[in-house]
Design a protein around this motif. Structure first.
Motif, PDB file in Angstrom:
ATOM      1  N   TYR A 284       0.860  -1.189   0.000  1.00  0.00           N
ATOM      2  CA  TYR A 284       0.000   0.000   0.000  1.00  0.00           C
ATOM      3  C   TYR A 284       0.891   1.232   0.000  1.00  0.00           C
ATOM      4  CZ  TYR A 284      -3.227   3.637   1.453  1.00  0.00           C
ATOM      5  OH  TYR A 284      -3.964   4.797   1.514  1.00  0.00           O
ATOM      6  N   ARG A 285       0.388   2.280  -0.685  1.00  0.00           N
ATOM      7  CA  ARG A 285       1.054   3.585  -0.631  1.00  0.00           C
ATOM      8  C   ARG A 285      -0.022   4.654  -0.757  1.00  0.00           C
ATOM      9  NH1 ARG A 285       0.254   6.758  -5.126  1.00  0.00           N
ATOM     10  NH2 ARG A 285       2.415   7.322  -5.494  1.00  0.00           N
ATOM     11  N   GLY A 286       0.069   5.644   0.129  1.00  0.00           N
ATOM     12  CA  GLY A 286      -0.913   6.722   0.101  1.00  0.00           C
ATOM     13  C   GLY A 286      -1.286   7.150   1.508  1.00  0.00           C
ATOM     14  N   PRO A 287      -2.220   8.093   1.643  1.00  0.00           N
ATOM     15  CA  PRO A 287      -2.635   8.556   2.974  1.00  0.00           C
ATOM     16  C   PRO A 287      -3.382   7.473   3.731  1.00  0.00           C
ATOM     17  CG  PRO A 287      -4.020   9.521   1.262  1.00  0.00           C
ATOM     18  CD  PRO A 287      -2.918   8.799   0.560  1.00  0.00           C
ATOM     19  N   ILE A 296       3.707   0.867   2.792  1.00  0.00           N
ATOM     20  CA  ILE A 296       3.765  -0.442   3.450  1.00  0.00           C
ATOM     21  C   ILE A 296       4.410  -1.426   2.489  1.00  0.00           C
ATOM     22  CG2 ILE A 296       2.449  -2.322   4.502  1.00  0.00           C
ATOM     23  CD1 ILE A 296       0.313  -0.349   5.283  1.00  0.00           C
ATOM     24  N   LEU A 297       5.551  -1.965   2.900  1.00  0.00           N
ATOM     25  CA  LEU A 297       6.315  -2.890   2.077  1.00  0.00           C
ATOM     26  C   LEU A 297       6.243  -4.292   2.660  1.00  0.00           C
ATOM     27  CD1 LEU A 297       9.562  -0.752   1.490  1.00  0.00           C
ATOM     28  CD2 LEU A 297       7.532  -0.886   0.025  1.00  0.00           C
ATOM     29  N   GLU A 298       6.197  -5.273   1.781  1.00  0.00           N
ATOM     30  CA  GLU A 298       6.179  -6.680   2.192  1.00  0.00           C
ATOM     31  C   GLU A 298       7.414  -7.363   1.608  1.00  0.00           C
ATOM     32  OE1 GLU A 298       2.716  -9.965   2.204  1.00  0.00           O
ATOM     33  OE2 GLU A 298       3.603  -9.599   0.215  1.00  0.00           O
ATOM     34  N   VAL A 306       6.470  -0.721   7.694  1.00  0.00           N
ATOM     35  CA  VAL A 306       5.547   0.409   7.571  1.00  0.00           C
ATOM     36  C   VAL A 306       6.328   1.701   7.781  1.00  0.00           C
ATOM     37  CG1 VAL A 306       3.440   1.479   8.443  1.00  0.00           C
ATOM     38  CG2 VAL A 306       3.680  -1.021   8.478  1.00  0.00           C
ATOM     39  N   PHE A 307       6.265   2.583   6.785  1.00  0.00           N
ATOM     40  CA  PHE A 307       6.904   3.896   6.878  1.00  0.00           C
ATOM     41  C   PHE A 307       5.818   4.959   6.749  1.00  0.00           C
ATOM     42  CE2 PHE A 307      10.337   1.481   4.388  1.00  0.00           C
ATOM     43  CZ  PHE A 307      10.853   0.929   5.560  1.00  0.00           C
ATOM     44  N   VAL A 362       7.655  -2.351  12.234  1.00  0.00           N
ATOM     45  CA  VAL A 362       7.883  -3.676  11.661  1.00  0.00           C
ATOM     46  C   VAL A 362       6.846  -4.624  12.259  1.00  0.00           C
ATOM     47  CG1 VAL A 362       9.489  -5.589  11.368  1.00  0.00           C
ATOM     48  CG2 VAL A 362      10.352  -3.241  11.389  1.00  0.00           C
ATOM     49  N   ARG A 363       6.120  -5.312  11.376  1.00  0.00           N
ATOM     50  CA  ARG A 363       5.075  -6.229  11.836  1.00  0.00           C
ATOM     51  C   ARG A 363       5.373  -7.630  11.300  1.00  0.00           C
ATOM     52  NH1 ARG A 363       0.942  -2.749  13.599  1.00  0.00           N
ATOM     53  NH2 ARG A 363      -0.522  -4.485  13.856  1.00  0.00           N
ATOM     54  N   GLN A 364       5.354  -8.600  12.200  1.00  0.00           N
ATOM     55  CA  GLN A 364       5.515  -9.996  11.802  1.00  0.00           C
ATOM     56  C   GLN A 364       4.260 -10.745  12.210  1.00  0.00           C
ATOM     57  OE1 GLN A 364       9.255 -11.767  12.807  1.00  0.00           O
ATOM     58  NE2 GLN A 364       8.670 -13.813  12.140  1.00  0.00           N
ATOM     59  N   ASP A 365       3.604 -11.331  11.211  1.00  0.00           N
ATOM     60  CA  ASP A 365       2.303 -11.971  11.430  1.00  0.00           C
ATOM     61  C   ASP A 365       1.347 -10.993  12.101  1.00  0.00           C
ATOM     62  OD1 ASP A 365       3.299 -14.350  10.325  1.00  0.00           O
ATOM     63  OD2 ASP A 365       4.135 -14.958  12.258  1.00  0.00           O
TER      64      ASP A 365
END
Length: 380
Positions: A284-287, A296-298, A306-307, A362-365
């Protein structure tokens, strides 16, 4: 009385000075200038590079590193010059006292002129003291000359830095402009999925937390295919930060309002470039929510970077990015030259000039983890 004055003079001359010239300070400023020269060379070469996005990303980072190094180098130069100036001002009073003492003792005559009432032995003793004083004065004069030379070199560095910094600021602005254009024209990125804008809008409207939004990310894409990207789990703790900055608040550390978040906040300079720390898919990218522009990068299934807080975001959902690819720019405005020079005079510890903040999670699961455990140089 004469011997007492000579003895006191010898003690004054023996007092320690400010020490030898600090060549490291000059070398640091010189290396910073060389970094900016390298960035300018990279900018010239980027026009003909096969991958202009990668070349311009490297160029932008090189300019940012060079400008940061130049600020730090100038800060050290200013601090060293201030120390030397204070030392020389203090020496002015000392020199005046020394000259006054010499005048009391009889001016610039040779040692034999200083006759002592105690006879030849006293005269010999006073002559030896005067000889020691003379050698001490020569050494002190040499020390003062060295300090004056160092002050001259430091001031020349400060004067030449203005032109170099001005060129660096123009260069980084040009690099960012060229980069934005190159990203917009890029058509060669592979895609993992095609985003469904209606599903995305519904997900945003129906969620109130980042956790809830993250849990629904896999539902907003169509035609998703498997992608074999290098795993990042075995690189935990050795992944580069996405932006040049310093930690302002750590994991779950309360801000001034007492609010805690399951991520860290990095203080950055205005318009700093943000890059993908690993190969990853843009989920995802945007507001989003109250986080401003979010990327949001995977890097692999089950892990999300998440930045949040970017001003400009690059790319589109579903794009597969190589490591180091640009994902956006921070907000704010580039300072003018006068502001940069004034920041260089401030303490780096104060965070002067780092007016923008990037929130990193940083999110894991879908469970937040301490980013310091993932990124390089964050743990002792």
């Amino acid at each position: 009385m004469m011997l007492r004055a000579l003895a006191l003079l010898a003690v004054v001359i023996a007092l320690p000075g400010a020490g030898r010239a600090q060549d490291d300070t000059v070398q640091a400023a010189t290396r910073a200038a060389e970094q900016l020269d390298r960035a300018i060379t990279l900018l010239d070469a980027a026009e003909e590079a096969p991958d202009r996005v990668a070349a311009l990303t490297e160029t932008t980072r090189a300019f940012e590193s060079g400008l940061a190094a130049m600020r730090e180098g100038l800060r050290q130069v200013s601090a060293r010059e201030a120390v030397l100036s204070r030392d020389l001002q203090a020496r002015e009073g000392e020199i005046a006292r020394l000259l006054g003492t010499l005048q009391v003792m009889g001016g610039a005559g040779s040692p034999v002129v200083f006759l002592h009432p105690a006879g030849p032995v006293g005269t010999a003793r006073s002559a030896m003291i005067v000889a020691d004083v003379s050698r001490g004065l020569d050494e002190r004069a040499a020390s003062l000359r060295a300090k004056l030379d160092e002050v001259r070199v430091l001031r020349e560095l400060q004067e030449s830095a203005a032109a170099r910094l001005s060129e660096g600021l123009r260069g980084v602005q040009q690099a960012r402009t060229d980069l934005s254009k190159a990203v917009a024209e890029r058509t060669d990125l592979p895609r993992k999925f095609t985003e469904d804008p209606i599903k995305t809008a519904l997900l945003i409207a129906s969620t109130e937390t980042l956790s809830a939004f993250a849990s629904g990310l896999t539902d907003i894409g169509d035609d998703e295919r498997a992608v074999d990207l290098p795993t990042v789990r075995d690189r935990k703790g050795d992944i580069p930060l996405p932006v040049l900055g310093r930690v302002l608040r750590g994991f779950k550390e309360a801000d001034a309002a007492g609010i805690t978040r399951p991520g860290m906040v990095l203080a950055t300079r205005p318009r700093a470039i943000v890059t993908s720390p690993t190969a990853a898919t843009i989920r995802y990218r945007g507001p989003l929510l109250n986080l401003g522009n979010v990327m949001i990068l995977e890097p692999e299934p089950g892990i999300l970077f998440v930045f949040a807080g970017l001003d400009v975001v690059y790319g589109g959902s579903g794009d597969i990015l190589p490591a180091g690819a640009p994902v956006g720019l921070m907000g704010g405005r580039d300072p003018d030259l006068g502001a940069v020079l004034s920041v260089a005079d401030a303490s780096e510890d104060s965070g002067s000039g780092r007016s923008e903040t990037l929130y990193v999670e940083v999110r894991q699961d879908n469970v937040p983890e301490d980013p310091a455990a993932w990124f390089r140089g964050m743990k002792d």
